[in-house]
Design an enzyme around this catalytic site. Structure first.
Site, PDB file in Angstrom:
ATOM      1  N   GLU A  38       0.827  -1.224   0.000  1.00  0.00           N
ATOM      2  CA  GLU A  38       0.000   0.000   0.000  1.00  0.00           C
ATOM      3  C   GLU A  38       0.853   1.263   0.000  1.00  0.00           C
ATOM      4  O   GLU A  38       0.556   2.245   0.673  1.00  0.00           O
ATOM      5  CB  GLU A  38      -0.963   0.004   1.200  1.00  0.00           C
ATOM      6  N   GLY A  39       1.934   1.234  -0.747  1.00  0.00           N
ATOM      7  CA  GLY A  39       2.866   2.356  -0.799  1.00  0.00           C
ATOM      8  C   GLY A  39       4.030   2.082   0.138  1.00  0.00           C
ATOM      9  O   GLY A  39       3.851   1.997   1.346  1.00  0.00           O
TER      10      GLY A  39
END
Length: 822
Positions: A504-505
């Site tokens: 997620e990043g």
């Protein structure tokens, strides 16, 4: 005349005391954020009182009066300044993908902290989330039931959830928590969704992940927000019932955090039947649930070479739904992410053909994929991984605090040693902060906000803090933490930590590029307005934003000076038992705001390349948010006396991190002409006049002692543990923890008898029979000590295996060679 030209009259007519009055007046007007018209009157009055010559008085007054007239000001100053800034590239160039990301979601308390003057009345009114009764019942029943159906060790050993668990998750609609009730889903609030993930995380990471992903960014969320009515009616009920298992494929070999570099493609063409279709080609990796998915969501770049949709030939990123059984879809392989047995997989597609209707949102959704993803991530990042991290931290706190009491060395519990107290205090204090941040953020989401920057702050900091908590707990548990087996409830969490840091990043990029890079434009009250006005050559809007920005800078410069000298005492804050921390937060906010403007003004568009610097700015903003959440929790929970020690440790730790980040900014502010000022005098002053320092040893001792005691405080700090459904090993430790405390007073009797010479000099727990014979303890007390000793011995055991059990079988070897198999 020479004296007039050189303002000699000013030096001659103004005694030293008046200079102080002038400085005080300027600081007062700036501190209060006085309007420009008030500044004009003030300066004119000061010139008159100081006896300024009429030509000087008239000229300066005329200039300030003209600056109050927007049409004249715009023509004489704003337009030339705008053109110069454009020529010198002082403002960052914002691409279309960056623009979409910036405009996704909303601002929240992050904008207040960025302002330099937070509105605490607004912040204190923000909801502090509570669960509806039916969602609490779901946790008490369905969540606890599914946790009783499989142990984390068995899931790891078998490399999958048991079939019965999969069936139960589908039957009870765990995969449809975010699907609206009208489509057969549970329609949970963000708070309920978060609590389910947090509770599951206290039992098993793979179980939590399996439930988390279908309720995170993916087909269900995208359809609920952007799907056509037909798409919603068809897919959402199936997703809610678990008839469809979704995955969403975004990451590629050469497009991770840089999603704009996607190579996967969809090409529009007209079929022989006259209808429009997409020909898809993709290569994706790290896609959770892909190997078992029946519905694949894809992010692809959409091309329409014949302009059949009438929108151009290159439409950009688009989200498409592909049934997994479509010809050309390749699934069935798994990655091996640190040996953690959740489905994380590659997928490819070669000349896969689907109807144009499979674009999420239909033809109208063509080219809107990036917008969809950014708008969903604006809230989603604050939910899944932060909830898992906070839940896991509470489980670790419960485990480490019990083990510190149960495990004895040199005749006493190891939790009494200062070397163990130190990590125990960090574990408890950081967990308090993590839970505060989790509940605060989901309350905002339930209130309809999509706080993009706060979501990034939550994802980055919660996962990083979880790493600190687990690392500290591993040190406390020692050999019991590294010996894997059914009894070990922390090794798997330790092994899986890099996964949450990466997905997620990636955390490095989230910290150095997103939190401050996006926050500097999105949360600043004027920066994005200026950038947008320059891009659109809208000089009227630029004029308003630019002069508003000038006033903003002056106000925060004055506020930072006044609040620094007064150590925040002059800040207007709510009347509260924790008012002193609100004052510190105001001081930090004003200092951060002016430093942010100085960085943006001096470095311009090149600021985004100064990632070490932007990372430190991100740290300040992150810990101001965490401090706000800590304050909000303590107040919302009624300033509980027993919570004070955790609150004090957590809030002091937060301000210490803010100070550390400021130290890094000042020491490394390499800007020609002014860098020396920050690296020298300002850094020196900051060292002498610190916003915060680490919690004292005395406070750490009090917190470590409190978390080792049974009762309300420990239960509150670890609320959400599936206590009555935990594996046997945790029950053993909790049981031994309880008995150890019941035995404390009895052991004290024996120790006192040893000191009095009534018993031989040996450890108290080894003198039960002698103490009983000497009538120092009763039969009942002796039985209690024996029970406590037996429970402790059992609780501190670690797993061992026969050589045959430990040696992998031929089947295991083949499975490992293939990478988990299917």
């Amino acid at each position: 005349m020479d004296s007039l030209t050189g303002f000699g009259w000013l030096l001659a007519a103004t005694p030293i005391g008046s200079w102080f009055a002038i400085a005080a007046g300027i600081l007062t007007l700036g501190f209060l954020g006085a309007p420009f018209a008030v500044w004009t009157l003030g300066i004119s009055a000061a010139l008159w009182v100081m006896g300024a010559p009429i030509p000087v008085f008239g000229a300066i007054t005329a200039i300030f009066v003209l600056l109050n007239l927007p049409p004249i000001r715009r023509t004489l100053l704003s337009i030339p300044v705008a053109k110069l800034m454009d020529k010198l590239k002082l403002m960052p160039v914002i691409s279309e993908t960056e623009r979409v990301a910036l405009e996704a979601g909303t601002t929240w308390v992050d904008a207040e902290l960025f302002s330099g003057k937070p509105d605490y009345n607004m912040i204190r009114k923000e909801p502090y989330s509570k669960l509806p009764a039916h969602e609490q019942a779901f946790i008490e029943n369905q969540v606890k039931t599914v946790c009783s159906m499989a142990s984390d060790w068995e899931i790891y050993k078998n490399k999958d959830l048991p079939p019965a668990v999969w069936d139960y998750l589908k039957k009870e609609r765990f995969f449809g928590m975010i699907v609206p009730k009208e489509f057969g889903g549970l329609g949970f609030t963000a708070a309920g969704h978060s609590e389910v993930i947090a509770h599951l995380a206290t039992h098993s990471g793979p179980l939590a992940i399996t439930v988390m992903v279908p309720n995170s960014l993916g087909p269900a969320e995208l359809l609920a927000h952007y799907g056509t009515d037909k798409q919603k009616q068809h897919y959402l009920p199936r997703l809610a019932r678990g008839e469809e298992i979704p995955c969403f494929a975004l990451t590629e070999p050469n497009a991770g955090s840089d999603a704009g570099s996607l190579q996967s493609s969809a090409t529009v063409f007209r079929g022989d039947d006259g209808n429009l279709y997409l020909r898809l080609n993709w290569e994706k990796r790290y896609i959770t649930l892909a190997a078992v998915a029946t519905l694949v969501g894809l992010a692809v770049r959409l091309y329409d070479p014949e302009n059949l949709l009438g929108k151009g030939k290159d439409l950009g990123i688009t989200c498409v739904l592909v049934p997994a059984n479509t010809k050309g879809v390749v699934l069935g392989q798994r990655h091996n992410p640190m040996g953690v047995p959740f489905y994380n997989c590659p997928t490819t597609g070669k000349d896969v053909v689907v109807s144009i209707d499979q674009i999420i949102g239909g033809a109208d959704g063509a080219g809107r994929g990036w917008q969809m993803l950014m708008e969903c991530l604006a809230a989603g990042r604050a939910l899944s991984l932060p909830s898992q991290a906070a839940g896991g931290a509470k489980a670790v706190t419960r485990l480490a605090s019990a083990y510190a009491v149960v495990r004895r060395q040199f005749g006493i519990s190891i939790g009494q040693f200062e070397g163990i107290e130190e990590p125990l205090a960090r574990i408890a204090g950081i967990t308090y902060a993590m839970e505060a941040a989790r509940v605060f953020a989901v309350g905002a989401i339930d209130a309809g906000k999509k706080p993009a920057v706060v979501s990034a702050i939550a994802k980055y900091n919660q996962t990083e803090l979880a790493r600190k908590v687990v690392n500290d707990a591993m040190d406390v548990l020692g050999g019991a933490g590294i010996s894997r087996g059914p009894r070990n409830q922390i090794a798997n969490a330790y092994i899986s930590l890099p996964i949450s840091i990466t997905v997620e990043g990636a955390n490095i990029l989230t910290r150095t590029m997103i939190i401050f890079g996006q926050g500097a434009i999105r949360c600043h009250p004027y920066a994005y307005k200026e950038v947008k006005a320059l891009m659109e050559k809208d000089y009227a809007s630029f004029d308003r934003a630019f002069w508003g920005h000038i006033g903003h800078v002056v106000r925060n410069a004055c506020r930072s000076i006044v609040l620094s000298w007064s150590r925040g005492r002059l800040a207007a804050v709510p009347s509260s038992p924790v008012a002193r921390y609100y004052r510190k937060l105001s001081w930090a906010s004003a200092s951060f705001a002016i430093m942010a403007d100085i960085a943006m003004g001096s470095l311009g568009g090149s600021l985004k390349l100064k990632e070490k610097l932007t990372g430190r700015y991100a740290d300040v903003l992150s810990w101001m948010y965490l401090a706000t959440a800590i304050l909000r929790r303590y107040e919302a929970e009624g300033y509980k006396a027993e919570h004070k020690v955790a609150f004090e440790w957590a809030i002091q730790y937060a301000f210490a991190q803010i100070q550390q980040a400021f130290d890094g900014i000042f020491s490394n502010f390499e800007v020609p002409g002014i860098g020396w000022l920050f690296r020298g005098p300002i850094a020196f002053w900051s060292h002498l006049n610190r916003i915060g320092s680490m919690p004292s040893d005395k406070l750490g001792h009090a917190l470590a002692k409190a978390i080792q005691q049974p009762g309300a405080f420990r239960d509150d700090m670890t609320h959400g543990i599936i206590s009555d459904q935990l594996p046997a090993s945790n029950n053993l430790i909790e049981h031994a923890f309880t008995l150890s405390h019941l035995a404390t007073d009895i052991l004290a009797k024996i120790s006192n008898a040893v000191k009095a010479g009534k018993l031989p000099k040996r450890r108290a727990n080894l003198l039960v029979k002698e103490a009983l014979a000497a009538q120092i303890i009763t039969d009942k007390e002796a039985a209690m000590l024996e029970s406590a000793n037996t429970a402790r011995e059992e609780a501190v055991k670690v797993d061992s295996f026969t050589l045959d059990e430990f040696r992998p079988t031929l089947m295991d070897s083949e499975t490992n060679r293939r990478g988990f198999g299917t």
